[in-house]
Write a protein that holds these residues in place. Structure first.
Motif, PDB file in Angstrom:
ATOM      1  N   THR A  90      48.831  38.591  52.799  1.00 54.99           N
ATOM      2  CA  THR A  90      49.322  38.249  51.476  1.00 54.99           C
ATOM      3  C   THR A  90      49.763  36.796  51.466  1.00 54.99           C
ATOM      4  O   THR A  90      50.685  36.421  52.176  1.00 54.99           O
ATOM      5  N   GLN A 128      40.665  30.367  53.959  1.00 55.00           N
ATOM      6  CA  GLN A 128      41.225  30.738  52.671  1.00 55.00           C
ATOM      7  C   GLN A 128      40.457  30.035  51.552  1.00 55.00           C
ATOM      8  O   GLN A 128      39.996  28.908  51.718  1.00 55.00           O
ATOM      9  N   ASN A 173      41.154  34.622  41.767  1.00 49.05           N
ATOM     10  CA  ASN A 173      40.953  35.484  42.923  1.00 49.05           C
ATOM     11  C   ASN A 173      41.084  34.650  44.197  1.00 49.05           C
ATOM     12  O   ASN A 173      40.678  33.496  44.225  1.00 49.05           O
ATOM     13  N   TYR A 174      41.649  35.246  45.198  1.00 52.55           N
ATOM     14  CA  TYR A 174      41.841  34.513  46.436  1.00 52.55           C
ATOM     15  C   TYR A 174      41.214  35.281  47.586  1.00 52.55           C
ATOM     16  O   TYR A 174      41.000  36.495  47.518  1.00 52.55           O
ATOM     17  N   SER A 175      40.945  34.528  48.617  1.00 50.20           N
ATOM     18  CA  SER A 175      40.409  35.124  49.829  1.00 50.20           C
ATOM     19  C   SER A 175      41.318  34.738  50.974  1.00 50.20           C
ATOM     20  O   SER A 175      41.436  33.556  51.318  1.00 50.20           O
ATOM     21  N   TYR A 176      41.992  35.749  51.505  1.00 49.09           N
ATOM     22  CA  TYR A 176      42.904  35.498  52.610  1.00 49.09           C
ATOM     23  C   TYR A 176      43.227  36.818  53.267  1.00 49.09           C
ATOM     24  O   TYR A 176      43.320  37.832  52.606  1.00 49.09           O
ATOM     25  N   ARG A 223      47.112  43.227  44.864  1.00 52.95           N
ATOM     26  CA  ARG A 223      46.608  43.124  46.221  1.00 52.95           C
ATOM     27  C   ARG A 223      45.218  43.753  46.336  1.00 52.95           C
ATOM     28  O   ARG A 223      44.336  43.205  46.995  1.00 52.95           O
ATOM     29  N   GLN A 266      42.869  43.934  44.322  1.00 51.69           N
ATOM     30  CA  GLN A 266      41.815  43.123  43.720  1.00 51.69           C
ATOM     31  C   GLN A 266      41.854  41.672  44.191  1.00 51.69           C
ATOM     32  O   GLN A 266      41.049  40.860  43.745  1.00 51.69           O
ATOM     33  N   SER A 267      42.792  41.362  45.060  1.00 51.32           N
ATOM     34  CA  SER A 267      42.975  39.976  45.520  1.00 51.32           C
ATOM     35  C   SER A 267      43.031  39.022  44.328  1.00 51.32           C
ATOM     36  O   SER A 267      42.367  37.976  44.302  1.00 51.32           O
ATOM     37  N   SER A 268      43.824  39.426  43.349  1.00 48.63           N
ATOM     38  CA  SER A 268      43.882  38.615  42.134  1.00 48.63           C
ATOM     39  C   SER A 268      45.306  38.237  41.786  1.00 48.63           C
ATOM     40  O   SER A 268      46.271  38.893  42.191  1.00 48.63           O
TER      41      SER A 268
END
Lengths: 116, 114
Positions: free
Chosen positions: B30, B2, B24-27, B69, B71-73
């Motif tokens: 959710t 993550q 922004n996240y990376s996972y 979701r 845009q992972s933002s």
């Protein structure tokens, strides 16, 4: 309401001495506590995770013999910086979670440690 | 693994102007998402958090954030900034799992000009 209290807020110590920082959960029981370190103008880096009654889990690169963590009760965790050196000077912050609502996201107010 | 990215290191806005801080996240799934504010020499104050449900989350001090979701933002917004909002803002994520620590972004410093 639930609060995480950290003490002291500031401490100055001499090189070679040890310093203990306390993190208490108020109005809730913290089965898990986290200790973070923050360098100036930088983000928080997780140092270790402590679970009540068991040994802490340290992140890679964190010296467990230097940063002693004790989580002896459900409301108190302590971080002891042993044989402190000037490079240990930093801002230390704890976070606590209970076992039910495990993502309270509550943090203590932090401890500014200065080693001279 | 993550990770959290806050693309803007420093932002300056005029008092009364609107604000948007990006995160922004990376996972894979959710995550649980948080925004914190930190004044100099102080601890972290939770502004808001998103666990599930309505993707627009209201927080304290007039802040809101929207989870996207696709845009992972999880960008933080405020319609009218006050001088007292000048501080460091951190976005953080936690896996949807009990007992895990938060992963923080590098933070965005907000300056407010008069």
């Amino acid at each position: 309401g639930a609060v995480v209290s950290q003490h002291p807020s500031r401490v100055i110590c001499k090189s070679g001495t040890s310093v203990k920082i306390e993190c208490r959960s108020l109005d809730f029981q913290a089965t898990t506590m986290f200790w973070y370190r923050q360098f100036p103008k930088q983000s928080l880096m997780l140092m270790a995770t402590s679970n009540e009654g068991s040994k802490a889990t340290y992140e890679q690169g964190v010296e467990k013999d230097k940063f002693l963590i004790n989580h002896a009760s459900l409301t108190l965790s302590t971080l002891t910086v042993t044989s402190a050196h000037p490079e240990d000077s930093s801002f230390y912050i704890c976070s606590a979670r209970d076992g039910i609502n495990s993502l309270t996201g509550l943090f203590g107010q932090g401890t500014r440690l200065t080693v001279v | 693994a993550q990770s959290v990215t806050q693309p803007d290191i420093h932002i300056t806005v005029s008092e009364g102007a609107s604000l948007e801080l990006r995160c922004n996240y990376s996972y894979g799934a959710t995550p649980y998402l948080f925004w914190y504010v930190q004044s100099p020499g102080q601890g972290l104050q939770l502004l808001l958090k998103y666990f599930s449900g309505d993707t627009l989350v209201q927080g304290i001090k007039g802040f809101e954030a929207e989870f996207k979701r696709s845009q992972s933002s999880f960008n933080l917004r405020k319609p009218s900034v006050h001088w007292s909002d000048a501080a460091e803002y951190f976005c953080a994520v936690a896996p949807n799992q009990a007992g895990t620590a938060l992963i923080f972004g590098k933070g965005t410093t907000l300056s407010v000009s008069s």
